[in-house]
Design an enzyme around this catalytic site. Structure first.
Site, mmCIF file in Angstrom:
data_model
loop_
_atom_site.group_PDB
_atom_site.id
_atom_site.type_symbol
_atom_site.label_atom_id
_atom_site.label_comp_id
_atom_site.label_asym_id
_atom_site.label_seq_id
_atom_site.Cartn_x
_atom_site.Cartn_y
_atom_site.Cartn_z
ATOM 1 N N ASP A 44 22.788 65.790 43.174
ATOM 2 C CA ASP A 44 23.744 65.609 42.078
ATOM 3 C C ASP A 44 25.129 66.141 42.447
ATOM 4 O OD1 ASP A 44 23.125 68.269 41.922
ATOM 5 O OD2 ASP A 44 22.521 68.246 39.810
ATOM 6 N N SER A 45 25.261 66.751 43.649
ATOM 7 C CA SER A 45 26.598 67.108 44.146
ATOM 8 C C SER A 45 27.446 65.849 44.330
ATOM 9 C CB SER A 45 26.504 67.876 45.470
ATOM 10 O OG SER A 45 25.773 67.126 46.413
ATOM 11 N N ASP A 83 17.960 63.698 43.027
ATOM 12 C CA ASP A 83 18.065 64.749 42.021
ATOM 13 C C ASP A 83 17.890 64.164 40.620
ATOM 14 O OD1 ASP A 83 18.432 67.468 42.544
ATOM 15 O OD2 ASP A 83 20.488 67.157 43.259
ATOM 16 N N LYS A 113 14.022 65.789 42.787
ATOM 17 C CA LYS A 113 14.283 67.237 42.841
ATOM 18 C C LYS A 113 14.744 67.681 41.460
ATOM 19 C CE LYS A 113 17.978 69.246 45.042
ATOM 20 N NZ LYS A 113 18.668 69.918 43.900
ATOM 21 N N GLU A 115 15.976 71.474 39.234
ATOM 22 C CA GLU A 115 16.384 72.877 39.378
ATOM 23 C C GLU A 115 15.594 73.765 38.415
ATOM 24 O OE1 GLU A 115 20.622 73.368 39.000
ATOM 25 O OE2 GLU A 115 21.044 71.910 40.576
ATOM 26 N N GLU A 182 18.959 78.127 47.450
ATOM 27 C CA GLU A 182 20.421 78.019 47.589
ATOM 28 C C GLU A 182 21.110 79.363 47.369
ATOM 29 O OE1 GLU A 182 22.341 74.770 45.574
ATOM 30 O OE2 GLU A 182 24.342 75.515 46.060
#
Ligand code: KIV
Length: 256
Positions: A44-45, A83, A113, A115, A182
């Site tokens: 999602d970056s 993501d 993915k 978080e 991270e």
């Protein structure tokens, strides 16, 4: 042979490092795949590096799917993971299942993915794995929690360290195939890597993880702002600017 999530587990056992990078379009991901990247994350970056948002938070599920399709079309060997964007999975297990199923069906990627860890995400990860969707976990600095955590290194206090270790263990128990660590201290990366059976993939987590991931725009010198831990391997901003300036001159002089 295409890389699978089970293959990553085998590589951890053999001590073979996992090479991972992010991608957001067809051209870039084709180059990464041909260069030998094992895991290609439609992270999602991309909200920041491809779409110009200030954080990852505004990214929508439709946008991730759009980019995921483009990446998946070019990759022949790498394992492609997408993501789940902020707000597309936190509300309930049911919401996460719906979002993950859309990603898998519409993009053709091999997993998702998300978080966070214990306790918030554990039922969700368990359910996704039960219905056959490989899940990559992500703990430590989780950019979707920027308003709570900032972009600071996590795991500095004993309480924070313990929470991150517990989250990683819980993700493994819930069935995640690997966990991204991270921006945490290197010794914490080592501790988690030694504790887990599944692979750890670090970004700003030291050199002891089972693999490494970077945001490709940082590695190529294309990011406007890059995190302190990101190693830059090329200055593509300069290369592109120089090439385009030359083109501008040529056109201005009718020299094409
Ligand atoms: O979105 C992303 O690029 C990521 C990496 C930082 C792992 O989640």
């Amino acid at each position: 042979m295409p890389v699978t999530s089970q293959q990553l587990l085998q590589w951890k056992k053999e001590g073979r490092p996992i090479i991972a990078l992010t991608a957001w379009d067809f051209t870039l991901s084709r180059l990464l795949d041909e260069a030998g990247v094992d895991l290609i994350l439609v992270g999602d970056s991309l909200a920041m590096v491809a779409l110009g948002y200030d954080s990852t938070l505004p990214l929508t599920l439709d946008e991730v799917i759009h980019h995921g399709k483009a990446v998946q079309r070019s990759v022949r060997r790498g394992l492609v993971i997408c993501d789940l964007p902020f707000g597309s999975y936190q509300e309930s297990v049911q919401q996460a299942v719906q979002s993950a199923c859309r990603v898998i069906k519409e993009t053709g990627v091999q997993g998702v993915k998300l978080e966070g860890g214990y306790p918030a995400m554990i039922d969700t990860v368990q359910r996704l794995v039960q219905i056959g969707i490989p899940v990559l976990g992500h703990v430590g600095l989780t950019p979707q929690s920027v308003h709570l955590l900032g972009y600071r290194q996590q795991g500095r206090s004993p309480e924070s360290r313990l929470r991150i270790v517990e989250e990683a263990i819980a993700l493994e128990q819930a069935g995640a195939f690997a966990v991204v660590l991270e921006h945490i201290p290197s010794d914490l990366g080592l501790e988690i890597t030694q504790t887990l059976t599944i692979p750890t993939i670090g970004i700003g987590a030291g050199c002891h993880c089972d693999g490494q991931i970077l945001v490709t725009a940082d590695l190529l010198g294309l990011s406007v702002k890059k995190p302190p831990f990101a190693k830059v391997y090329a200055d593509l901003s300069q290369v592109v600017t120089h090439a385009v300036q030359q083109y501008c001159q040529d056109v201005a002089q009718k020299n094409w």
